[in-house]
Design a protein around this motif. Structure first.
Motif, PDB file in Angstrom:
ATOM      1  N   GLU A 168       0.876  -1.028  -0.218  1.00 22.75           N
ATOM      2  CA  GLU A 168       0.130   0.060   0.025  1.00 22.75           C
ATOM      3  C   GLU A 168       0.792   1.558  -0.350  1.00 22.75           C
ATOM      4  OE1 GLU A 168      -2.004   0.456   3.749  1.00 22.75           O
ATOM      5  OE2 GLU A 168      -3.673  -1.287   1.639  1.00 22.75           O
ATOM      6  N   THR A 169       2.730   0.834  -0.089  1.00 23.06           N
ATOM      7  CA  THR A 169       2.827   1.934  -0.279  1.00 23.06           C
ATOM      8  C   THR A 169       4.187   1.732  -0.889  1.00 23.06           C
ATOM      9  OG1 THR A 169       4.636   1.801   1.553  1.00 23.06           O
ATOM     10  CG2 THR A 169       2.943   2.966   2.575  1.00 23.06           C
ATOM     11  N   TRP A 170       5.020   3.002  -0.780  1.00 24.29           N
ATOM     12  CA  TRP A 170       6.328   2.473  -1.955  1.00 24.29           C
ATOM     13  C   TRP A 170       7.303   1.675  -1.349  1.00 24.29           C
ATOM     14  CZ3 TRP A 170       7.255   2.637  -7.645  1.00 24.29           C
ATOM     15  CH2 TRP A 170       8.888   2.691  -7.170  1.00 24.29           C
ATOM     16  N   ASP A 171       7.222   2.200  -0.090  1.00 21.62           N
ATOM     17  CA  ASP A 171       9.014   1.109   0.746  1.00 21.62           C
ATOM     18  C   ASP A 171       7.887  -0.179   0.208  1.00 21.62           C
ATOM     19  OD1 ASP A 171      10.000   3.538   0.809  1.00 21.62           O
ATOM     20  OD2 ASP A 171       9.292   3.689   2.817  1.00 21.62           O
ATOM     21  N   ILE A 232       9.094  11.316 -10.341  1.00 20.95           N
ATOM     22  CA  ILE A 232       8.389   9.650 -11.021  1.00 20.95           C
ATOM     23  C   ILE A 232       9.480   9.170 -11.631  1.00 20.95           C
ATOM     24  CG2 ILE A 232       6.764   9.320 -13.025  1.00 20.95           C
ATOM     25  CD1 ILE A 232       5.306  12.153 -11.897  1.00 20.95           C
ATOM     26  N   ALA A 233      10.017  10.014 -12.429  1.00 24.61           N
ATOM     27  CA  ALA A 233      11.214   9.581 -13.422  1.00 24.61           C
ATOM     28  C   ALA A 233      12.129   8.361 -12.171  1.00 24.61           C
ATOM     29  CB  ALA A 233      11.885  10.109 -13.195  1.00 24.61           C
ATOM     30  N   GLU A 234      12.746   9.035 -10.465  1.00 28.80           N
ATOM     31  CA  GLU A 234      13.390   8.988 -10.294  1.00 28.80           C
ATOM     32  C   GLU A 234      13.213   7.394  -9.933  1.00 28.80           C
ATOM     33  OE1 GLU A 234      14.244  11.289  -7.281  1.00 28.80           O
ATOM     34  OE2 GLU A 234      15.351  12.096  -7.753  1.00 28.80           O
ATOM     35  N   LYS A 235      11.938   7.077  -9.595  1.00 25.87           N
ATOM     36  CA  LYS A 235      11.084   5.884  -9.189  1.00 25.87           C
ATOM     37  C   LYS A 235      10.852   4.490 -10.256  1.00 25.87           C
ATOM     38  CE  LYS A 235       8.895   7.412  -4.650  1.00 25.87           C
ATOM     39  NZ  LYS A 235       7.624   8.047  -4.199  1.00 25.87           N
ATOM     40  N   MET A 236      10.793   5.159 -11.838  1.00 29.32           N
ATOM     41  CA  MET A 236      10.852   4.229 -12.789  1.00 29.32           C
ATOM     42  C   MET A 236      12.152   3.327 -12.684  1.00 29.32           C
ATOM     43  SD  MET A 236       8.305   4.597 -14.796  1.00 29.32           S
ATOM     44  CE  MET A 236       9.780   4.298 -16.248  1.00 29.32           C
ATOM     45  N   LEU A 237      13.100   3.926 -12.228  1.00 28.25           N
ATOM     46  CA  LEU A 237      14.307   3.822 -12.412  1.00 28.25           C
ATOM     47  C   LEU A 237      14.257   2.971 -11.819  1.00 28.25           C
ATOM     48  CD1 LEU A 237      16.992   6.250 -12.946  1.00 28.25           C
ATOM     49  CD2 LEU A 237      15.726   4.969 -14.994  1.00 28.25           C
ATOM     50  N   GLU A 238      14.128   2.756 -10.345  1.00 29.28           N
ATOM     51  CA  GLU A 238      14.008   2.044  -9.121  1.00 29.28           C
ATOM     52  C   GLU A 238      13.386   0.703  -8.989  1.00 29.28           C
ATOM     53  OE1 GLU A 238      13.095   3.079  -4.957  1.00 29.28           O
ATOM     54  OE2 GLU A 238      12.855   5.061  -6.017  1.00 29.28           O
ATOM     55  N   LEU A 239      12.331   0.447 -10.095  1.00 30.07           N
ATOM     56  CA  LEU A 239      11.287  -0.657 -10.556  1.00 30.07           C
ATOM     57  C   LEU A 239      12.606  -1.871 -11.418  1.00 30.07           C
ATOM     58  CD1 LEU A 239       7.777   0.682 -11.468  1.00 30.07           C
ATOM     59  CD2 LEU A 239       9.033  -0.240  -9.356  1.00 30.07           C
ATOM     60  N   LEU A 240      13.143  -0.838 -12.128  1.00 33.27           N
ATOM     61  CA  LEU A 240      14.244  -1.587 -13.969  1.00 33.27           C
ATOM     62  C   LEU A 240      14.648  -3.191 -12.404  1.00 33.27           C
ATOM     63  CD1 LEU A 240      15.082   0.778 -16.147  1.00 33.27           C
ATOM     64  CD2 LEU A 240      13.339  -0.527 -16.469  1.00 33.27           C
ATOM     65  N   ALA A 293       2.582   4.904  -4.968  1.00 35.76           N
ATOM     66  CA  ALA A 293       3.082   5.264  -5.451  1.00 35.76           C
ATOM     67  C   ALA A 293       3.564   6.369  -4.379  1.00 35.76           C
ATOM     68  CB  ALA A 293       3.516   6.498  -6.754  1.00 35.76           C
ATOM     69  N   ASN A 294       3.588   6.520  -3.143  1.00 40.33           N
ATOM     70  CA  ASN A 294       3.158   7.294  -2.196  1.00 40.33           C
ATOM     71  C   ASN A 294       3.632   6.791  -0.167  1.00 40.33           C
ATOM     72  OD1 ASN A 294       2.340  10.301  -3.038  1.00 40.33           O
ATOM     73  ND2 ASN A 294       1.050   8.654  -3.716  1.00 40.33           N
ATOM     74  N   ASP A 295       3.780   7.085   0.065  1.00 40.18           N
ATOM     75  CA  ASP A 295       4.598   7.253   1.352  1.00 40.18           C
ATOM     76  C   ASP A 295       3.131   5.946   2.439  1.00 40.18           C
ATOM     77  OD1 ASP A 295       7.439   7.578   0.760  1.00 40.18           O
ATOM     78  OD2 ASP A 295       6.613   9.905   1.435  1.00 40.18           O
ATOM     79  N   SER A 296       2.035   6.919   1.776  1.00 40.78           N
ATOM     80  CA  SER A 296       0.840   6.492   2.568  1.00 40.78           C
ATOM     81  C   SER A 296      -0.331   5.888   1.852  1.00 40.78           C
ATOM     82  CB  SER A 296       0.446   7.695   3.783  1.00 40.78           C
ATOM     83  OG  SER A 296      -0.238   8.536   3.226  1.00 40.78           O
ATOM     84  N   GLU A 297      -0.940   5.225   2.606  1.00 38.12           N
ATOM     85  CA  GLU A 297      -1.788   4.440   0.914  1.00 38.12           C
ATOM     86  C   GLU A 297      -2.938   6.110   1.009  1.00 38.12           C
ATOM     87  OE1 GLU A 297      -5.491   3.196  -0.025  1.00 38.12           O
ATOM     88  OE2 GLU A 297      -5.619   4.573   2.026  1.00 38.12           O
TER      89      GLU A 297
END
Length: 430
Positions: A168-171, A232-240, A293-297
């Motif tokens: 439910e959160t990015w982490d 958004i761009a940084e988290k796209m890279l985190e998924l790779l 995508a966020n720190d809280s649901e």
């Protein structure tokens, strides 16, 4: 997001169409049998069977109107050609994207504010349409009909077998990917060889991390994409790292096949991919969840846009008959048949049965906690999907964002000027 990457019609060409349309009405209006002829052109060829059934059912139950529905493979090209030839349909079925924005701006769509069926449409989707206006307009120009949803598809049976929890959160998402990977299973699959698939996780992240009206804000000069799109761009890279070793080696069909064959636990793509996946594995149990995508649901937002809506053309001479067709399309039985066939989300209020693959998104749909695809505002000439693919290969966030800002001005110069002129003219109204 529309996976076929439908072509957009330039502003200049549309203005030429308007001039041509002013010379002639909606074409043939009365058949030899005295019935009013209504012609509807819709842009989803994958729904042709459903619309054939709707056409047959309508004509069997109406004595004074004859409905013809056309579902060409490249509807935008067909519509463009018909506009130029002054052979205009009465109703068009299109998506809620920048094409719709251009059509409104060119004043070729009828204001249907008096259509009573709009009262039954969910406010969230009416708001999405309103946000697609380059500058605020008086009136309503479409009836939202069906929406799609994009986030993360997952193998429900695999999750239950391993006891994995829905993040439910990015982490939590990153921790889940780590856990899945530690068990020797690929967490995510990508089909980034097809550039348009890069937009699926991009849009799903963007609705939770950027303002829904970010493109409008940029046009007004109030912000930049460099400021709004960095996370958004940084988290796209985190998924790779949680996908295949070479995420650009597989196209959409290959990714769907791999996910169907249980080569990965999750697949960040839209609901539209499920039929393709099921052609490979009809028994696969798929559910979906909103991209966390966020720190809280509470901050998460469902990526849902209008996949199909109906617009009456400005020069349609039989408005009442066109409205009767819209009434028929909006009958609950016909809405249910369409969403069953297309795994869609109804834009109409009511007790509709949704596909089980949307179970994880139902809460957001019911609450209206959703926002449109960011790419519905992007001009096709800008090729944002290819830009994202290149960025994911090069992994240079600053260069990507700089080019995005520069290209936005290049390809939207006329619209930006129009928006800023409007803002100056109405500066003292608020």
């Amino acid at each position: 997001m529309c996976k076929r990457g439908k072509k957009l019609i330039s502003m200049g060409l549309i203005l030429c169409m308007v001039a041509a349309m002013a010379l002639q009405g909606c074409g043939k209006k009365n058949g030899s049998d005295g019935k009013i002829e209504i012609n509807l052109v819709q842009y989803k060829p994958e729904a042709v069977k459903t619309f054939e059934q709707i056409e047959e059912k309508f004509n069997a139950t109406h004595d004074d109107i004859h409905l013809t529905i056309e579902s060409p493979n490249d509807a935008m090209t067909v519509l463009k050609t018909r506009f130029i030839r002054e052979d205009n349909p009465d109703i068009i079925g299109i998506g809620g994207d920048v094409n719709f924005s251009y059509f409104m701006d060119a004043e070729i769509l009828m204001d249907i504010s008096d259509y009573e069926g709009l009262d039954d449409i969910k406010q969230a989707y009416k708001d999405i349409d309103k946000a697609l206006e380059f500058v605020p307009l008086e009136g309503v120009y479409a009836v939202p009909y069906a929406a799609n949803a994009a986030g993360v598809l997952y193998n429900r049976e695999m999750f239950e077998e391993h006891g994995w929890e829905i993040p439910e959160t990015w982490d939590e998402l990153i921790s889940l990917c780590e856990e899945i990977q530690s068990e020797g299973i690929l967490p995510l699959y990508f089909g980034f060889k097809d550039t348009w698939t890069c937009l699926a996780p991009w849009n799903a992240l963007a609705v939770g991390l950027a303002p829904a009206d970010v493109c409008s804000q940029v046009n007004k000069g109030e912000t930049t994409f460099t400021d709004e799109y960095r996370e958004i761009a940084e988290k796209m890279l985190e998924l790779l790292p949680y996908g295949p070793d070479d995420p650009f080696a597989y196209d959409y069909n290959g990714a769907c096949t791999a996910f169907a064959n249980e080569e990965a636990a999750m697949y960040p793509i839209g609901s539209y991919a499920v039929p393709q996946i099921q052609t490979v594995n009809p028994d696969i149990d798929i559910d979906s969840f909103v991209m966390p995508a966020n720190d809280s649901e509470e901050e998460n937002v469902l990526n849902s846009g209008i996949d199909l809506q109906f617009c009456v053309m400005e020069d349609c001479e039989n408005k009442e008959a066109a409205y009767e067709v819209l009434d028929f399309l909006l009958e609950d039985e016909n809405v249910q048949a369409y969403i069953d066939a297309q795994n869609s989300v109804p834009c109409k209020e009511g007790e509709f049965e949704l596909s089980s693959m949307l179970d994880g998104m139902t809460k957001y749909i019911d609450e209206g906690r959703m926002a449109d695809y960011q790419d519905h505002y992007y001009p096709s000439e800008m090729s944002v999907d290819a830009q994202i693919q290149t960025f994911l290969m090069n992994k240079d966030v600053d260069a990507f964002l700089k080019k995005f800002d520069e290209d936005w001005v290049r390809y939207n110069r006329d619209i930006i000027q129009k928006v800023q002129d409007y803002e100056k003219e109405h500066a003292n109204e608020n």
